[in-house]
Motif scaffolding. Structure first.
Motif, PDB file in Angstrom:
ATOM      1  N   PHE A  62     -30.928  22.347  -6.715  1.00 46.23           N
ATOM      2  CA  PHE A  62     -31.997  22.960  -7.499  1.00 46.23           C
ATOM      3  C   PHE A  62     -31.720  22.853  -8.995  1.00 46.23           C
ATOM      4  CE2 PHE A  62     -33.171  25.979  -3.752  1.00 46.23           C
ATOM      5  CZ  PHE A  62     -33.745  24.887  -3.096  1.00 46.23           C
ATOM      6  N   ALA A  63     -30.448  22.864  -9.394  1.00 43.96           N
ATOM      7  CA  ALA A  63     -30.120  22.706 -10.818  1.00 43.96           C
ATOM      8  C   ALA A  63     -30.547  21.328 -11.314  1.00 43.96           C
ATOM      9  CB  ALA A  63     -28.627  22.911 -11.040  1.00 43.96           C
ATOM     10  N   ARG A  64     -30.317  20.311 -10.501  1.00 42.15           N
ATOM     11  CA  ARG A  64     -30.732  18.957 -10.886  1.00 42.15           C
ATOM     12  C   ARG A  64     -32.258  18.849 -10.921  1.00 42.15           C
ATOM     13  NH1 ARG A  64     -29.839  14.556 -13.902  1.00 42.15           N
ATOM     14  NH2 ARG A  64     -30.253  12.593 -12.821  1.00 42.15           N
ATOM     15  N   LEU A  65     -32.939  19.423  -9.968  1.00 39.44           N
ATOM     16  CA  LEU A  65     -34.399  19.384  -9.956  1.00 39.44           C
ATOM     17  C   LEU A  65     -34.971  20.105 -11.180  1.00 39.44           C
ATOM     18  CD1 LEU A  65     -35.066  20.096  -6.175  1.00 39.44           C
ATOM     19  CD2 LEU A  65     -35.500  17.952  -7.378  1.00 39.44           C
ATOM     20  N   PRO A 119     -22.052   9.047  -7.127  1.00 39.10           N
ATOM     21  CA  PRO A 119     -22.905   9.927  -6.317  1.00 39.10           C
ATOM     22  C   PRO A 119     -24.109  10.412  -7.103  1.00 39.10           C
ATOM     23  CG  PRO A 119     -20.907  11.071  -6.999  1.00 39.10           C
ATOM     24  CD  PRO A 119     -20.739   9.642  -7.408  1.00 39.10           C
ATOM     25  N   SER A 120     -25.190  10.683  -6.401  1.00 31.18           N
ATOM     26  CA  SER A 120     -26.397  11.205  -7.056  1.00 31.18           C
ATOM     27  C   SER A 120     -26.158  12.618  -7.567  1.00 31.18           C
ATOM     28  CB  SER A 120     -27.576  11.182  -6.079  1.00 31.18           C
ATOM     29  OG  SER A 120     -27.297  11.986  -4.938  1.00 31.18           O
ATOM     30  N   HIS A 121     -25.288  13.369  -6.871  1.00 34.25           N
ATOM     31  CA  HIS A 121     -24.944  14.740  -7.257  1.00 34.25           C
ATOM     32  C   HIS A 121     -23.424  14.874  -7.190  1.00 34.25           C
ATOM     33  CE1 HIS A 121     -29.138  14.947  -5.945  1.00 34.25           C
ATOM     34  NE2 HIS A 121     -29.265  16.088  -6.584  1.00 34.25           N
ATOM     35  N   PRO A 122     -22.712  14.463  -8.233  1.00 34.16           N
ATOM     36  CA  PRO A 122     -21.246  14.412  -8.186  1.00 34.16           C
ATOM     37  C   PRO A 122     -20.596  15.739  -7.815  1.00 34.16           C
ATOM     38  CG  PRO A 122     -22.091  13.311 -10.154  1.00 34.16           C
ATOM     39  CD  PRO A 122     -23.246  14.011  -9.532  1.00 34.16           C
TER      40      PRO A 122
END
Length: 789
Positions: free
Chosen positions: A292-295, A570-573
Motif C-alpha cells: 500500500f505504501a508503494r501504491l 525486486p518490484s518491492h525490495p
C-alpha cells in the motif's frame, strides 16, 4: 625542419636525408612536442636511403592530417585501453552478443562478450589480421574508425559520429601510441547512479541520469556519457547522454553499465493526478504496509476486497488446486463470523490436497519424471515430498535431505534427486537455480553478462558436484539404444575426490561455494547442504519466499521467479526482505508463510479495477488488484471431473486419481489416455528443466478445440451416471439443478438472465437431458470456469 605527428616524427636534412621512426611514442612524447622545436627521440630505427622517396610522400600525407588536439585530449585525461577504449566498445555495442561479442564474432572480427577480456580485445584490435584494423601512420584512416563512423560499409551500421567523444577517445588512443591492456590498473569497484528511483508526473517525461564510477585507487569519475543504458521497456528510450524518455505511462527498470559494473535504476512515469485522494485501505500485516505504501506513492488506490464467493474459490484453487463444492462455498458465504476467512485458511492448510499441491510443484522443479528415475523412483520421491509437506517439515530440512542424500534410490527416496541430474555441470546449475535463485548457465562459456559470477567461479562451484557417482544395479530399459533411459535400482555414491576442468584455463577447478574463497574439506554434499540453508545465507530464504509468493499471487516479486540478481531487482525490495526474514524466523515452514500471505488484504483484493486510472502496465507489478490467470492443466482437468462427477483416466494410475495427485509426467512407452494428452496440451511440463518456466499457461488453438469437443470430455458429458444423471434421478426442478451446476462450476448463482435463458432452452428442447448437457458444456467452457480471478 621538424613536423610533429602523434605517430611519426620525420626529420628532413638537406645534407643527410633520413627518416626516423619512434617505436612507439609515449603519451608524454606526443603531448609535449611543439611546432618548429626539437625533441629527444626515445627510440629510433634508421630507414634505408632507398625509402627516402616513400618517406617524403609520407611526410606530405602526415602534414595534411587533422588530428585530435592536445586540449581536446586533455579533457579525457590519460586515455587507457582498459578504462576508456573498452568503454567505447561497449557504448557502441561492438562487444554485444549480437555483434562482435558473439561466440563466432562477426565478419572475421571477434571481441570478448561485453568486454570481459581486455587483453584479448587488444590483440583482436591491434595485432590480429596483420594489424589491418588500426592505422598507426594515419589514425583517422584506421578501419575500426572508418567502419564505426560508416565511412566504409559496415554490417553494424554507424555506431558514433566523428564529432563524438567516443570518436575522439578512440582516435586519441591510437595517436598516443596504442597503450596496452593493463591487468594491474585501477578497476571499477562500484557505480553510483542518480536518481536510483524516481517517479515522473504529467508533462515531465524525461529524467537525466548521472553515473559516477568509483575506482579501486579511491578516485571517481563521471562516466555518464560512456555508460551503457538498457531499458527493460522497449518503448522507453535513453539518449547517449543518459536521458531517459517516456512516451507512455509505465514502470520500468533501466540497467546502467560501465565496464564490468552494472546497476539497475527504477523509474516510473505517471499521468498528472491532481484530484487523487488516498482511500487509506486497512493493513492487516507487513505485506499490506509495503504494498500500500508503494501504491500511495504512485497515487493508485487498490481494488476493494474480493467478495466472499470469489475469495473462497480463489483460496481453494491456490491452496488445494481444486474448486470448493457448492455446499462448502454456500456455507462459507452464509457464515456471519468476522474471522471466517482466517478459519478457512487454517482449515485448507490441514487438508491432504495441500501436500498434493506442493509435491506437484516440487516434482516439476526436481525433474521427477519416469524416463530417468523409472516408475518406482518417481512414486517414491513423490511420496516422500508429499509426506514432507503434510508434516510441515521445514523447507531448509527438506532441501538438506535432498542435497546430502545418497544410497539406493529405492531405499532413500531423496537420492532420486541426483539420479535425475547426471552431469556435474547440470547438477551445479540446477542446485544454484532451484535453491538459491541464481542462474549460472551463462557463466559456463564466459563471465556472466548480467550477474557478478565469473567463469572461474562457475567451474569452482561445479567441481563440488563431481564427486557424485552411480552404481547401476539394474537397467531393464526398453530401448537399448537410448542411454538416457533407466529402469531399475541405482545407488547414488559419493567419491572421495573429483573435479571438473575449467574451460577457460584447461586446469582442474578447486571446489568452492559461490562467492566464497575458502576451500571445502570433508563431505562436500553435507557441507553444501549446510551452507545453502544456514541462517546467514539470505539467498536461500529470498529465493524460496519469492517462489511461494509467486505461486499464490501469480507473479514473483522478482521475475523470473528463480533469477534473483542485482540487475533484476525486486518490484518491492523491502517486502522481499521482510518475507525472507519472516520465513527464516519461523523455521522455513511453508504453511506459515502461505498463511501469512493469504491473510493479507493484498492477497484478498478483487481482480476488478478502474482501467482509466490504472493502466494495464501496472496490473501485475504493483499488486493493486488480484492477478487473473488461467488454471493449470491439472486444475482444469480436476475441475471438469468435479463438475461432471466423473473422474479422468490416466494410464498406469488407479481409477479416481486426480490430475493433481499424479507423481510423474506420464507413463513411458505406453499408449497415453485422452486425459494424459489433455494435460500435455494444456502445459504440464515434461520436466526436462529444473525451472518453473517450463510449465506453460499460454492459450492455443488446440486447447480451444479440445474444450469445444474432445473425445474424453464428450464421453464423460454423456455418461449416464454423471452429475446430470444424478440430478435427474433426484428429480430436482430445472431451476434447482441449474443453480447447483452454477455453484459447482462458478461458485455463484446464475444471474436472472442466465437462469431465464437456460430454463427456456430446457422447455424448448423437450429433451431435458440433452438440454442440460448443453448447459453443462457451456459452463465447462466459461471463462469463469477456466480462470482464477
Amino acid at each position: 625542419m621538424w613536423r610533429r605527428s602523434p605517430i611519426s616524427v620525420i626529420m628532413l636534412d638537406a645534407s643527410r636525408p633520413s627518416i626516423c621512426r619512434i617505436l612507439p611514442p609515449t603519451a608524454a612524447d606526443v603531448m609535449n612536442l611543439a611546432p618548429a622545436k626539437s625533441c629527444q627521440l626515445r627510440q629510433f630505427v634508421p630507414t634505408p636511403r632507398r625509402l627516402l622517396a616513400g618517406g617524403l610522400g609520407m611526410f606530405a600525407m602526415v602534414a595534411g592530417f587533422t588530428t585530435v588536439s592536445a586540449s581536446e585530449l586533455d579533457a579525457f585525461g590519460d586515455i587507457t585501453f582498459d578504462r576508456d577504449v573498452m568503454a567505447v566498445l561497449s557504448k557502441a555495442g561492438c562487444n554485444a552478443g549480437t555483434c562482435h561479442g558473439n561466440a563466432n564474432g562477426k565478419g572475421g572480427f571477434m571481441l570478448s562478450l561485453r568486454g570481459q577480456a581486455p587483453e584479448f580485445d587488444y590483440q583482436q584490435l591491434v595485432q590480429v589480421a596483420s594489424g589491418r584494423r588500426i592505422n598507426r601512420v594515419e589514425p583517422e584512416k584506421s578501419l575500426a574508425l572508418l567502419k564505426a563512423t560508416a565511412q566504409v560499409p559496415h554490417g553494424g551500421g554507424k555506431r558514433f559520429d566523428r564529432e563524438s567523444p567516443e570518436y575522439r577517445i578512440f582516435l586519441g588512443w591510437i595517436e598516443r601510441g596504442l597503450s596496452r591492456a593493463d591487468p594491474s590498473a585501477e578497476s571499477v569497484e562500484r557505480l553510483e547512479v542518480a536518481p536510483a528511483d524516481r517517479v515522473l508526473w504529467g508533462t515531465e517525461r524525461e529524467c537525466a541520469l548521472k553515473v559516477v564510477a568509483h575506482f579501486s585507487d579511491g578516485s571517481q569519475r563521471d562516466v555518464t556519457r560512456l555508460a551503457v543504458y538498457e531499458p527493460a521497456d522497449p518503448l522507453v528510450q535513453v539518449t547517449v547522454d543518459g536521458v531517459v524518455q517516456f512516451n507512455r505511462p509505465t514502470i520500468t527498470m533501466v540497467l546502467v553499465r560501465y565496464l564490468d559494473q552494472q546497476i539497475p535504476v527504477r523509474l516510473t512515469y505517471r499521468p498528472a493526478m491532481s484530484e487523487f485522494t488516498w482511500q487509506s485501505p486497512a493493513a492487516r500485516n507487513f505485506i499490506d504496509e509495503r504494498i500500500f505504501a508503494r501504491l500511495r506513492q504512485l497515487k493508485i488506490n487498490p481494488a476493494p476486497l474480493a467478495e466472499d464467493r470469489v475469495f473462497v474459490r480463489r483460496a481453494h484453487l491456490d491452496v488445494l488446486g481444486v474448486l470448493p463444492t457448492a455446499e462448502e462455498a454456500q456455507a462459507f458465504i452464509a457464515d456471519p463470523a468476522p474471522d471466517k476467512r482466517d478459519r478457512l485458511i487454517d482449515a485448507l492448510l490441514e487438508r491432504p490436497e495441500f501436500a498434493d499441491m506442493w509435491a506437484l510443484k516440487w516434482s516439476d522443479l526436481v525433474r521427477n519424471e519416469e524416463k530417468t528415475l523409472d516408475a518406482k523412483g518417481v512414486e517414491l520421491l513423490h511420496q516422500w515430498m508429499r509426506q514432507s509437506f503434510a508434516d510441515d517439515k521445514p523447507l531448509s530440512e527438506f532441501v538438506r535431505e535432498l542435497i546430502a542424500s545418497r544410497g539406493s534410490t529405492y531405499d532413500v527416496p531423496p537420492a532420486n534427486f541426483w539420479r535425475a541430474h547426471r552431469e556435474p555441470l547440470v547438477r551445479a546449475e540446477t542446485t544454484a537455480q532451484v535453491f538459491l535463485g541464481v542462474r549460472l548457465q551463462c557463466a559456463r562459456c564466459h563471465n556472466h553478462p548480467f550477474d557478478s559470477w565469473s567463469q572461474d567461479e562457475y567451474y569452482q562451484w561445479a567441481s563440488i558436484f563431481a564427486v557424485v557417482d552411480y552404481e547401476i544395479v539394474e537397467n531393464d530399459r526398453k530401448d537399448k539404444f537410448d542411454k538416457h533411459e533407466f529402469v531399475g535400482e541405482q545407488v547414488v555414491q559419493i567419491k572421495a575426490e573429483g573435479t571438473v576442468t575449467n574451460a577457460r584455463t584447461g586446469l582442474e577447478a578447486v571446489p568452492r561455494f559461490l562467492g566464497c574463497d575458502a576451500d571445502i574439506h570433508g563431505d562436500r554434499l553435507q557441507e553444501l547442504a549446510a551452507w545453502i540453508t544456514r541462517t546467514d545465507n539470505d539467498k536461500f530464504a529470498r529465493a524460496q519466499a519469492n517462489r511461494i509468493w509467486y505461486h499464490l499471487m501469480g507473479r514473483g516479486i522478482v521475475e523470473p521467479v528463480d533469477d534473483l540478481r542485482s540487475t533484476n531487482p525486486p518490484s518491492h525490495p523491502q517486502l522481499l526482505d521482510d518475507l525472507a526474514k519472516e520465513f527464516a524466523t519461523h523455521e522455513y515452514r511453508v504453511k506459515h508463510l502461505v498463511r501469512t500471505i493469504l491473510q493479507s488484504n493484498a492477497y484478498q483484493l478483487s481482480s476488478r479495477f478502474d482501467a482509466q486510472s490504472v493502466p494495464a502496465a501496472y496490473d501485475e507489478q504493483l499488486y493493486g488488484r488480484a492477478v487473473v490467470r488461467r488454471l493449470s492443466a491439472e486444475q482444469i482437468l480436476d475441475a471438469q471431473s468435479q463438475l461432471l462427477g466423473v473422474p479422468a483416466e490416466f494410464e498406469g494410475y488407479a481409477a479416481g486419481t486426480r490430475a493433481g495427485e499424479i507423481a510423474g509426467v506420464e507413463r513411458v512407452r505406453r499408449k497415453l489416455s485422452d486425459d494424459d494428452q489433455f494435460l500435455r496440451l494444456f502445459g504440464k511440463p515434461e520436466r526436462l528443466l529444473a525451472c518453473d518456466c517450463e510449465r506453460r499457461s499460454t492459450s492455443t488453438l488446440g486447447q480451444a478445440l479440445s474444450l469445444v469437443g474432445s473425445r474424453s470430455l464428450d464421453k464423460r458429458l454423456k455418461q449416464p451416471d454423471n452429475c446430470l444423471g444424478k440430478l435427474l434421478a433426484d428429480n430436482l426442478s430445472p431451476e434447482d439443478a441449474i443453480r447447483l451446476l452454477f455453484w459447482t462450476a462458478l461458485t455463484r448463482d446464475p444471474t436472472a438472465a442466465e437462469l431465464a435463458a437456460t430454463i427456456q432452452l430446457i422447455e424448448e428442447t423437450g429433451d431435458r437431458r440433452a438440454a442440460m448437457e448443453d448447459v453443462l458444456w457451456s459452463l465447462l467452457n466459461a471463462k469463469e470456469m477456466l480462470f482464477r480471478y
